[in-house]
Motif scaffolding. Structure first.
Motif, PDB file in Angstrom:
ATOM      1  N   CYS A 117      -3.161  32.246 -69.803  1.00 26.21           N
ATOM      2  CA  CYS A 117      -4.055  33.569 -70.697  1.00 26.21           C
ATOM      3  C   CYS A 117      -5.581  33.061 -69.883  1.00 26.21           C
ATOM      4  N   ARG A 118      -6.779  32.858 -69.195  1.00 19.54           N
ATOM      5  CA  ARG A 118      -7.959  32.911 -69.284  1.00 19.54           C
ATOM      6  C   ARG A 118      -8.168  33.979 -68.182  1.00 19.54           C
ATOM      7  N   ALA A 119      -7.572  33.426 -67.516  1.00 16.13           N
ATOM      8  CA  ALA A 119      -7.798  34.200 -65.604  1.00 16.13           C
ATOM      9  C   ALA A 119      -7.247  35.743 -65.936  1.00 16.13           C
ATOM     10  N   VAL A 120      -6.310  36.061 -67.152  1.00 12.51           N
ATOM     11  CA  VAL A 120      -6.401  38.029 -67.598  1.00 12.51           C
ATOM     12  C   VAL A 120      -6.953  38.089 -69.303  1.00 12.51           C
ATOM     13  N   GLY A 121      -8.102  37.260 -69.261  1.00 10.24           N
ATOM     14  CA  GLY A 121      -8.917  37.629 -70.417  1.00 10.24           C
ATOM     15  C   GLY A 121      -7.955  37.795 -72.177  1.00 10.24           C
ATOM     16  N   PHE A 122      -6.845  37.401 -71.976  1.00 13.86           N
ATOM     17  CA  PHE A 122      -5.864  37.104 -72.861  1.00 13.86           C
ATOM     18  C   PHE A 122      -6.085  36.220 -73.600  1.00 13.86           C
ATOM     19  N   LYS A 123      -5.944  36.363 -75.313  1.00  7.99           N
ATOM     20  CA  LYS A 123      -6.571  35.412 -76.360  1.00  7.99           C
ATOM     21  C   LYS A 123      -5.310  34.158 -76.438  1.00  7.99           C
ATOM     22  N   MET A 124      -5.790  32.950 -75.559  1.00  8.47           N
ATOM     23  CA  MET A 124      -5.425  31.728 -75.999  1.00  8.47           C
ATOM     24  C   MET A 124      -4.209  31.523 -77.454  1.00  8.47           C
ATOM     25  N   THR A 125      -5.994  31.961 -78.126  1.00  8.45           N
ATOM     26  CA  THR A 125      -5.089  31.153 -79.761  1.00  8.45           C
ATOM     27  C   THR A 125      -3.669  32.191 -79.892  1.00  8.45           C
ATOM     28  N   ILE A 126      -3.702  33.251 -79.702  1.00  2.71           N
ATOM     29  CA  ILE A 126      -2.721  34.587 -79.662  1.00  2.71           C
ATOM     30  C   ILE A 126      -1.087  33.350 -78.899  1.00  2.71           C
ATOM     31  N   ALA A 127      -1.276  33.330 -77.935  1.00  2.29           N
ATOM     32  CA  ALA A 127      -0.497  32.856 -76.912  1.00  2.29           C
ATOM     33  C   ALA A 127       0.384  30.985 -77.380  1.00  2.29           C
ATOM     34  N   LYS A 128      -0.622  30.722 -78.306  1.00  3.20           N
ATOM     35  CA  LYS A 128       0.049  29.155 -78.673  1.00  3.20           C
ATOM     36  C   LYS A 128       0.449  29.974 -79.811  1.00  3.20           C
ATOM     37  N   MET A 129       0.405  30.535 -80.661  1.00  2.00           N
ATOM     38  CA  MET A 129       1.445  30.847 -81.598  1.00  2.00           C
ATOM     39  C   MET A 129       2.626  31.369 -81.457  1.00  2.00           C
ATOM     40  N   SER A 130       3.178  31.608 -80.242  1.00  2.00           N
ATOM     41  CA  SER A 130       3.525  33.085 -79.175  1.00  2.00           C
ATOM     42  C   SER A 130       4.796  32.826 -78.917  1.00  2.00           C
ATOM     43  N   ILE A 131       3.938  31.815 -77.630  1.00  2.00           N
ATOM     44  CA  ILE A 131       5.340  31.268 -76.034  1.00  2.00           C
ATOM     45  C   ILE A 131       5.262  29.950 -76.856  1.00  2.00           C
ATOM     46  N   PHE A 132       6.729  29.328 -76.571  1.00  2.00           N
ATOM     47  CA  PHE A 132       7.586  27.840 -77.022  1.00  2.00           C
ATOM     48  C   PHE A 132       8.422  28.098 -75.476  1.00  2.00           C
ATOM     49  N   VAL A 133       8.628  27.363 -75.022  1.00  2.00           N
ATOM     50  CA  VAL A 133       9.480  26.396 -74.126  1.00  2.00           C
ATOM     51  C   VAL A 133      10.385  25.810 -74.244  1.00  2.00           C
ATOM     52  N   VAL A 134      11.941  26.205 -74.155  1.00  2.00           N
ATOM     53  CA  VAL A 134      13.230  25.734 -75.143  1.00  2.00           C
ATOM     54  C   VAL A 134      13.837  24.188 -73.885  1.00  2.00           C
ATOM     55  N   ALA A 135      13.702  23.572 -74.640  1.00  2.00           N
ATOM     56  CA  ALA A 135      13.963  22.279 -73.958  1.00  2.00           C
ATOM     57  C   ALA A 135      15.316  22.488 -73.651  1.00  2.00           C
ATOM     58  N   ASP A 136      16.365  21.476 -72.519  1.00  2.00           N
ATOM     59  CA  ASP A 136      16.878  21.812 -71.602  1.00  2.00           C
ATOM     60  C   ASP A 136      17.406  19.738 -72.160  1.00  2.00           C
ATOM     61  N   GLY A 137      17.238  18.859 -72.916  1.00  2.00           N
ATOM     62  CA  GLY A 137      17.606  17.757 -72.422  1.00  2.00           C
ATOM     63  C   GLY A 137      16.675  16.962 -73.430  1.00  2.00           C
ATOM     64  N   HIS A 138      16.330  15.362 -73.432  1.00  2.00           N
ATOM     65  CA  HIS A 138      15.386  15.104 -73.789  1.00  2.00           C
ATOM     66  C   HIS A 138      15.512  13.389 -72.638  1.00  2.00           C
ATOM     67  N   ASP A 139      14.037  13.259 -72.971  1.00  2.00           N
ATOM     68  CA  ASP A 139      14.110  11.728 -71.688  1.00  2.00           C
ATOM     69  C   ASP A 139      14.724  10.542 -72.893  1.00  2.00           C
ATOM     70  N   LYS A 140      15.083  10.055 -72.342  1.00  2.00           N
ATOM     71  CA  LYS A 140      15.636   8.501 -72.948  1.00  2.00           C
ATOM     72  C   LYS A 140      15.228   7.693 -73.899  1.00  2.00           C
ATOM     73  N   GLU A 141      13.708   7.646 -72.569  1.00  2.03           N
ATOM     74  CA  GLU A 141      13.064   6.636 -73.787  1.00  2.03           C
ATOM     75  C   GLU A 141      12.459   6.911 -74.791  1.00  2.03           C
ATOM     76  N   ASP A 142      11.826   8.450 -74.310  1.00  2.00           N
ATOM     77  CA  ASP A 142      10.697   8.406 -75.909  1.00  2.00           C
ATOM     78  C   ASP A 142      11.339   9.531 -76.199  1.00  2.00           C
ATOM     79  N   GLY A 143      11.868  10.241 -75.518  1.00  2.00           N
ATOM     80  CA  GLY A 143      12.567  11.450 -76.616  1.00  2.00           C
ATOM     81  C   GLY A 143      11.895  12.826 -75.596  1.00  2.00           C
ATOM     82  N   THR A 144      11.256  13.053 -74.778  1.00  2.00           N
ATOM     83  CA  THR A 144      10.024  14.464 -74.790  1.00  2.00           C
ATOM     84  C   THR A 144      10.677  14.842 -74.231  1.00  2.00           C
ATOM     85  N   PRO A 145      10.757  16.322 -74.501  1.00  2.00           N
ATOM     86  CA  PRO A 145      11.727  17.467 -74.520  1.00  2.00           C
ATOM     87  C   PRO A 145      11.614  17.549 -73.276  1.00  2.00           C
ATOM     88  N   LEU A 146      12.499  17.850 -72.478  1.00  2.00           N
ATOM     89  CA  LEU A 146      12.369  17.989 -71.035  1.00  2.00           C
ATOM     90  C   LEU A 146      13.050  19.342 -70.689  1.00  2.00           C
TER      91      LEU A 146
END
Length: 234
Positions: A117-146
């Motif tokens: 967002c910094r490259a286009v002058g958009f507020k990162m704070t708004i993007a932080k509240m508005s964009i999420f990535v849906v996980a397809d699964g999780h790491d078998k050791e620590d459960g990290t969304p992947l």
């Protein structure tokens, strides 16, 4: 216009509650309407334009760090140095699910898009509240969304600098060619679907993912971990 509002006042001593009537002026122009969340999901196919370098902080390293911290002063004593097991380090550097497929941290894509967002002058704070990535699964050791990763890794051993300034060798997983389908959940009141696709494209050029990416916090990167949008797929 004037309106009567019920105001609840809590007594901090005996927790008794009293209700009082108070006159307040409220104009129609001051009325605020908050709409409910308006989220949608867009699937974005991407293809790596450079190798992806994966270096997961393994469970073994975490346990060793915990043991050192629990030992306290004893940890500073000189100990026999065991041979480095680079093959084991390489295996533990990978994100793998219980089903056996390789993945990339979903949070890394989200952070990459927010940073872009910094490259286009958009507020990162708004993007932080508005964009999420849906996980397809999780790491078998620590459960990290992947996010599911299509590609075959191989081992690479490169020199790296430790936090104390000393040099070290790191065994990491390299994917020379790779693809993924990233499912992005976004607020349609803040972004359009086209905005999200374009932001993902910019993240692939300006920011990247993994070790050695262009937007690496400690260096200018190694031109690894970049991607482009694959048009005509979903």
């Amino acid at each position: 216009m004037e309106a009567e509002l019920d105001i609840t006042v809590e007594n901090g001593l005996d927790h008794e509650v009293a209700v009082k009537k108070k006159k307040m002026k409220v104009s129609p122009e001051q009325k605020v309407i908050i709409t409910p969340p308006n989220f949608a999901v867009v699937v974005i196919p991407i293809s790596g334009t450079a190798p992806y370098c994966q270096h997961k902080f393994s469970q073994k390293s975490r346990k060793q760090m915990e043991a050192t911290q629990r030992a306290g002063k004893q940890a500073g004593s000189r100990k026999e140095r065991k041979p480095r097991e680079f093959e084991e380090d390489y295996e533990r550097a990978q994100y793998v699910t219980a089903e056996g497929w390789h993945g990339m941290p979903a949070a890394a894509f989200r952070k990459s898009m927010i940073s872009a967002c910094r490259a286009v002058g958009f507020k990162m704070t708004i993007a932080k509240m508005s964009i999420f990535v849906v996980a397809d699964g999780h790491d078998k050791e620590d459960g990290t969304p992947l996010v599911r990763l299509a590609g075959k890794p191989h081992q690479e051993i490169h020199p790296a600098r430790n936090d104390n300034g000393g040099m070290d060798l790191r065994a990491r997983a390299f994917f020379d060619t790779w693809t993924a389908k990233v499912r992005v959940r976004f607020d349609q009141d803040c972004f359009s679907a086209e905005d999200i696709v374009n932001l993902m494209a910019r993240a692939g050029v300006h920011v990247g993912i993994g070790d050695g990416r262009p937007d690496s916090p400690n260096s200018a990167g190694m031109d690894w971990g970049t991607w482009e949008i694959v048009r005509g797929q979903s």
